[in-house]
Design a protein around this motif. Structure first.
Motif, PDB file in Angstrom:
ATOM      1  N   GLN A 105      35.489  16.024  21.522  1.00 17.97           N
ATOM      2  CA  GLN A 105      36.877  15.802  21.134  1.00 17.97           C
ATOM      3  C   GLN A 105      37.190  16.756  19.992  1.00 17.97           C
ATOM      4  O   GLN A 105      36.428  16.843  19.027  1.00 17.97           O
ATOM      5  CB  GLN A 105      37.118  14.361  20.700  1.00 17.97           C
ATOM      6  N   LEU A 106      38.309  17.474  20.124  1.00 16.45           N
ATOM      7  CA  LEU A 106      38.659  18.510  19.155  1.00 16.45           C
ATOM      8  C   LEU A 106      40.037  18.277  18.558  1.00 16.45           C
ATOM      9  O   LEU A 106      40.995  18.009  19.273  1.00 16.45           O
ATOM     10  CB  LEU A 106      38.658  19.883  19.826  1.00 16.45           C
ATOM     11  N   ALA A 107      40.107  18.423  17.251  1.00 19.43           N
ATOM     12  CA  ALA A 107      41.384  18.404  16.553  1.00 19.43           C
ATOM     13  C   ALA A 107      42.116  19.706  16.870  1.00 19.43           C
ATOM     14  O   ALA A 107      41.511  20.685  17.322  1.00 19.43           O
ATOM     15  CB  ALA A 107      41.140  18.265  15.051  1.00 19.43           C
ATOM     16  N   PRO A 108      43.424  19.769  16.616  1.00 18.75           N
ATOM     17  CA  PRO A 108      44.170  21.010  16.853  1.00 18.75           C
ATOM     18  C   PRO A 108      43.556  22.200  16.116  1.00 18.75           C
ATOM     19  O   PRO A 108      43.098  22.091  14.989  1.00 18.75           O
ATOM     20  CB  PRO A 108      45.567  20.685  16.293  1.00 18.75           C
ATOM     21  N   LYS A 109      43.512  23.332  16.829  1.00 11.78           N
ATOM     22  CA  LYS A 109      43.025  24.626  16.308  1.00 11.78           C
ATOM     23  C   LYS A 109      41.523  24.641  16.021  1.00 11.78           C
ATOM     24  O   LYS A 109      41.040  25.531  15.337  1.00 11.78           O
ATOM     25  CB  LYS A 109      43.798  25.054  15.058  1.00 11.78           C
ATOM     26  N   LYS A 110      40.760  23.694  16.553  1.00 11.59           N
ATOM     27  CA  LYS A 110      39.313  23.641  16.354  1.00 11.59           C
ATOM     28  C   LYS A 110      38.589  24.116  17.612  1.00 11.59           C
ATOM     29  O   LYS A 110      39.144  24.145  18.706  1.00 11.59           O
ATOM     30  CB  LYS A 110      38.856  22.225  15.997  1.00 11.59           C
ATOM     31  N   SER A 111      37.300  24.473  17.442  1.00 12.34           N
ATOM     32  CA  SER A 111      36.466  24.968  18.537  1.00 12.34           C
ATOM     33  C   SER A 111      35.147  24.221  18.552  1.00 12.34           C
ATOM     34  O   SER A 111      34.711  23.680  17.537  1.00 12.34           O
ATOM     35  CB  SER A 111      36.177  26.455  18.345  1.00 12.34           C
ATOM     36  N   SER A 112      34.496  24.229  19.712  1.00 16.63           N
ATOM     37  CA  SER A 112      33.163  23.667  19.864  1.00 16.63           C
ATOM     38  C   SER A 112      32.565  24.266  21.140  1.00 16.63           C
ATOM     39  O   SER A 112      33.166  25.137  21.763  1.00 16.63           O
ATOM     40  CB  SER A 112      33.225  22.134  19.952  1.00 16.63           C
ATOM     41  N   GLU A 113      31.388  23.784  21.511  1.00 13.77           N
ATOM     42  CA  GLU A 113      30.765  24.264  22.749  1.00 13.77           C
ATOM     43  C   GLU A 113      29.896  23.172  23.350  1.00 13.77           C
ATOM     44  O   GLU A 113      29.467  22.247  22.666  1.00 13.77           O
ATOM     45  CB  GLU A 113      29.939  25.517  22.502  1.00 13.77           C
ATOM     46  N   ILE A 114      29.672  23.320  24.641  1.00 14.53           N
ATOM     47  CA  ILE A 114      28.750  22.460  25.398  1.00 14.53           C
ATOM     48  C   ILE A 114      27.937  23.390  26.281  1.00 14.53           C
ATOM     49  O   ILE A 114      28.495  24.262  26.952  1.00 14.53           O
ATOM     50  CB  ILE A 114      29.496  21.448  26.289  1.00 14.53           C
ATOM     51  N   VAL A 115      26.615  23.218  26.284  1.00 12.54           N
ATOM     52  CA  VAL A 115      25.750  23.963  27.195  1.00 12.54           C
ATOM     53  C   VAL A 115      25.321  22.973  28.264  1.00 12.54           C
ATOM     54  O   VAL A 115      24.774  21.912  27.966  1.00 12.54           O
ATOM     55  CB  VAL A 115      24.529  24.557  26.462  1.00 12.54           C
ATOM     56  N   TRP A 116      25.584  23.338  29.535  1.00  9.74           N
ATOM     57  CA  TRP A 116      25.333  22.411  30.633  1.00  9.74           C
ATOM     58  C   TRP A 116      24.678  23.129  31.795  1.00  9.74           C
ATOM     59  O   TRP A 116      25.057  24.245  32.132  1.00  9.74           O
ATOM     60  CB  TRP A 116      26.655  21.797  31.099  1.00  9.74           C
ATOM     61  N   LYS A 117      23.695  22.479  32.404  1.00  8.14           N
ATOM     62  CA  LYS A 117      23.015  23.030  33.584  1.00  8.14           C
ATOM     63  C   LYS A 117      23.451  22.244  34.811  1.00  8.14           C
ATOM     64  O   LYS A 117      23.272  21.029  34.867  1.00  8.14           O
ATOM     65  CB  LYS A 117      21.504  22.951  33.419  1.00  8.14           C
ATOM     66  N   PHE A 118      24.019  22.950  35.767  1.00  8.45           N
ATOM     67  CA  PHE A 118      24.504  22.340  37.003  1.00  8.45           C
ATOM     68  C   PHE A 118      23.415  22.437  38.062  1.00  8.45           C
ATOM     69  O   PHE A 118      23.332  23.407  38.797  1.00  8.45           O
ATOM     70  CB  PHE A 118      25.791  23.024  37.460  1.00  8.45           C
ATOM     71  N   SER A 119      22.557  21.428  38.120  1.00 10.30           N
ATOM     72  CA  SER A 119      21.389  21.477  38.998  1.00 10.30           C
ATOM     73  C   SER A 119      21.673  21.020  40.416  1.00 10.30           C
ATOM     74  O   SER A 119      20.856  21.246  41.301  1.00 10.30           O
ATOM     75  CB  SER A 119      20.246  20.653  38.396  1.00 10.30           C
ATOM     76  N   LYS A 120      22.810  20.393  40.657  1.00 12.56           N
ATOM     77  CA  LYS A 120      23.100  19.939  42.017  1.00 12.56           C
ATOM     78  C   LYS A 120      24.503  20.358  42.435  1.00 12.56           C
ATOM     79  O   LYS A 120      25.410  20.407  41.606  1.00 12.56           O
ATOM     80  CB  LYS A 120      22.909  18.448  42.144  1.00 12.56           C
ATOM     81  N   PRO A 121      24.664  20.690  43.725  1.00 16.69           N
ATOM     82  CA  PRO A 121      25.981  21.115  44.211  1.00 16.69           C
ATOM     83  C   PRO A 121      26.954  19.943  44.257  1.00 16.69           C
ATOM     84  O   PRO A 121      26.563  18.787  44.286  1.00 16.69           O
ATOM     85  CB  PRO A 121      25.692  21.655  45.608  1.00 16.69           C
ATOM     86  N   GLY A 122      28.217  20.284  44.252  1.00 20.74           N
ATOM     87  CA  GLY A 122      29.268  19.280  44.338  1.00 20.74           C
ATOM     88  C   GLY A 122      30.468  19.700  43.525  1.00 20.74           C
ATOM     89  O   GLY A 122      30.542  20.817  43.015  1.00 20.74           O
ATOM     90  N   GLU A 123      31.414  18.785  43.435  1.00 18.87           N
ATOM     91  CA  GLU A 123      32.605  19.021  42.620  1.00 18.87           C
ATOM     92  C   GLU A 123      32.581  18.035  41.471  1.00 18.87           C
ATOM     93  O   GLU A 123      32.384  16.834  41.669  1.00 18.87           O
ATOM     94  CB  GLU A 123      33.876  18.852  43.450  1.00 18.87           C
ATOM     95  N   PHE A 124      32.753  18.556  40.284  1.00 22.28           N
ATOM     96  CA  PHE A 124      32.730  17.747  39.073  1.00 22.28           C
ATOM     97  C   PHE A 124      34.028  17.984  38.314  1.00 22.28           C
ATOM     98  O   PHE A 124      34.616  19.053  38.400  1.00 22.28           O
ATOM     99  CB  PHE A 124      31.514  18.113  38.217  1.00 22.28           C
ATOM    100  N   GLU A 125      34.429  16.990  37.584  1.00 21.17           N
ATOM    101  CA  GLU A 125      35.691  17.047  36.877  1.00 21.17           C
ATOM    102  C   GLU A 125      35.464  17.259  35.388  1.00 21.17           C
ATOM    103  O   GLU A 125      34.467  16.814  34.847  1.00 21.17           O
ATOM    104  CB  GLU A 125      36.417  15.712  37.102  1.00 21.17           C
ATOM    105  N   PHE A 126      36.376  17.952  34.754  1.00 22.45           N
ATOM    106  CA  PHE A 126      36.465  17.890  33.304  1.00 22.45           C
ATOM    107  C   PHE A 126      37.886  17.437  33.000  1.00 22.45           C
ATOM    108  O   PHE A 126      38.837  17.822  33.659  1.00 22.45           O
ATOM    109  CB  PHE A 126      36.080  19.194  32.603  1.00 22.45           C
ATOM    110  N   ALA A 127      37.991  16.532  32.045  1.00 22.37           N
ATOM    111  CA  ALA A 127      39.286  15.932  31.759  1.00 22.37           C
ATOM    112  C   ALA A 127      39.398  15.616  30.282  1.00 22.37           C
ATOM    113  O   ALA A 127      38.396  15.473  29.581  1.00 22.37           O
ATOM    114  CB  ALA A 127      39.467  14.651  32.581  1.00 22.37           C
ATOM    115  N   CYS A 128      40.635  15.500  29.835  1.00 22.31           N
ATOM    116  CA  CYS A 128      40.906  15.014  28.480  1.00 22.31           C
ATOM    117  C   CYS A 128      41.115  13.514  28.607  1.00 22.31           C
ATOM    118  O   CYS A 128      41.997  13.055  29.333  1.00 22.31           O
ATOM    119  CB  CYS A 128      42.143  15.675  27.899  1.00 22.31           C
ATOM    120  N   LEU A 129      40.283  12.755  27.905  1.00 24.57           N
ATOM    121  CA  LEU A 129      40.322  11.302  28.032  1.00 24.57           C
ATOM    122  C   LEU A 129      41.044  10.620  26.882  1.00 24.57           C
ATOM    123  O   LEU A 129      40.999   9.400  26.756  1.00 24.57           O
ATOM    124  CB  LEU A 129      38.901  10.776  28.189  1.00 24.57           C
ATOM    125  N   VAL A 130      41.740  11.403  26.064  1.00 27.73           N
ATOM    126  CA  VAL A 130      42.626  10.799  25.083  1.00 27.73           C
ATOM    127  C   VAL A 130      43.687  10.054  25.898  1.00 27.73           C
ATOM    128  O   VAL A 130      44.219  10.608  26.867  1.00 27.73           O
ATOM    129  CB  VAL A 130      43.255  11.879  24.167  1.00 27.73           C
TER     130      VAL A 130
END
Length: 143
Positions: free
Chosen positions: A103-128
């Motif tokens: 979760q990021l405040a306005p004008k902020k940055s971050s990162e996530i490192v993720w390994k996609f080991s299995k095929p498929g469709e995955f979602e990314f969403a804002c859950l606010v």
């Protein structure tokens, strides 16, 4: 790099045992960088890009930036997981310590490192609350 509003704690909401979108990556290993910007444009909330194509086994470093005027979140998983997490986000006192979400405040940055080991469709969403419904949803296609 800016700060994410993830709070470490034992009473928080966490899914460390299993992830629908594969597994946390290793920050010390090479990864393809994908920049994802969050924000509001013309009354609509969005991610740019809204679609990311990945090869099975590929590790991605998501470089996240909130260019908007509101807090936003990048939460990665299957749609059912994201909806369940979104319900929990309605509790303003919930501590957040998921490795697949920032979760990021306005004008902020971050990162996530993720390994996609299995095929498929995955979602990314804002859950606010209300943001996913306002269009803040994207997809990762793993082939």
């Amino acid at each position: 790099m800016g700060s994410a509003r993830a709070v470490e704690g034992t009473s928080g909401h966490s899914h460390h045992d299993s992830f629908s979108a594969s597994e946390p990556g290793d920050a010390k290993r090479a990864a393809r960088i994908v920049k994802v910007t969050m924000g509001e444009i013309d009354g609509r909330m969005m991610f740019m890009p809204a679609k990311v194509d990945v090869r099975a086994g590929e590790q991605i470093k998501f470089m996240l930036r909130n260019n908007g005027e509101l807090d936003h979140e990048f939460a990665l998983g299957c749609a059912a997981d994201r909806l369940k997490h979104g319900e929990a986000m309605k509790n303003p006192d919930m501590e957040r310590n998921d490795p697949n979400a920032r979760q990021l405040a306005p004008k902020k940055s971050s990162e996530i490192v993720w390994k996609f080991s299995k095929p498929g469709e995955f979602e990314f969403a804002c859950l606010v609350p209300g943001h996913r419904e306002a269009g803040m949803v994207g997809i990762v296609v793993v082939k």
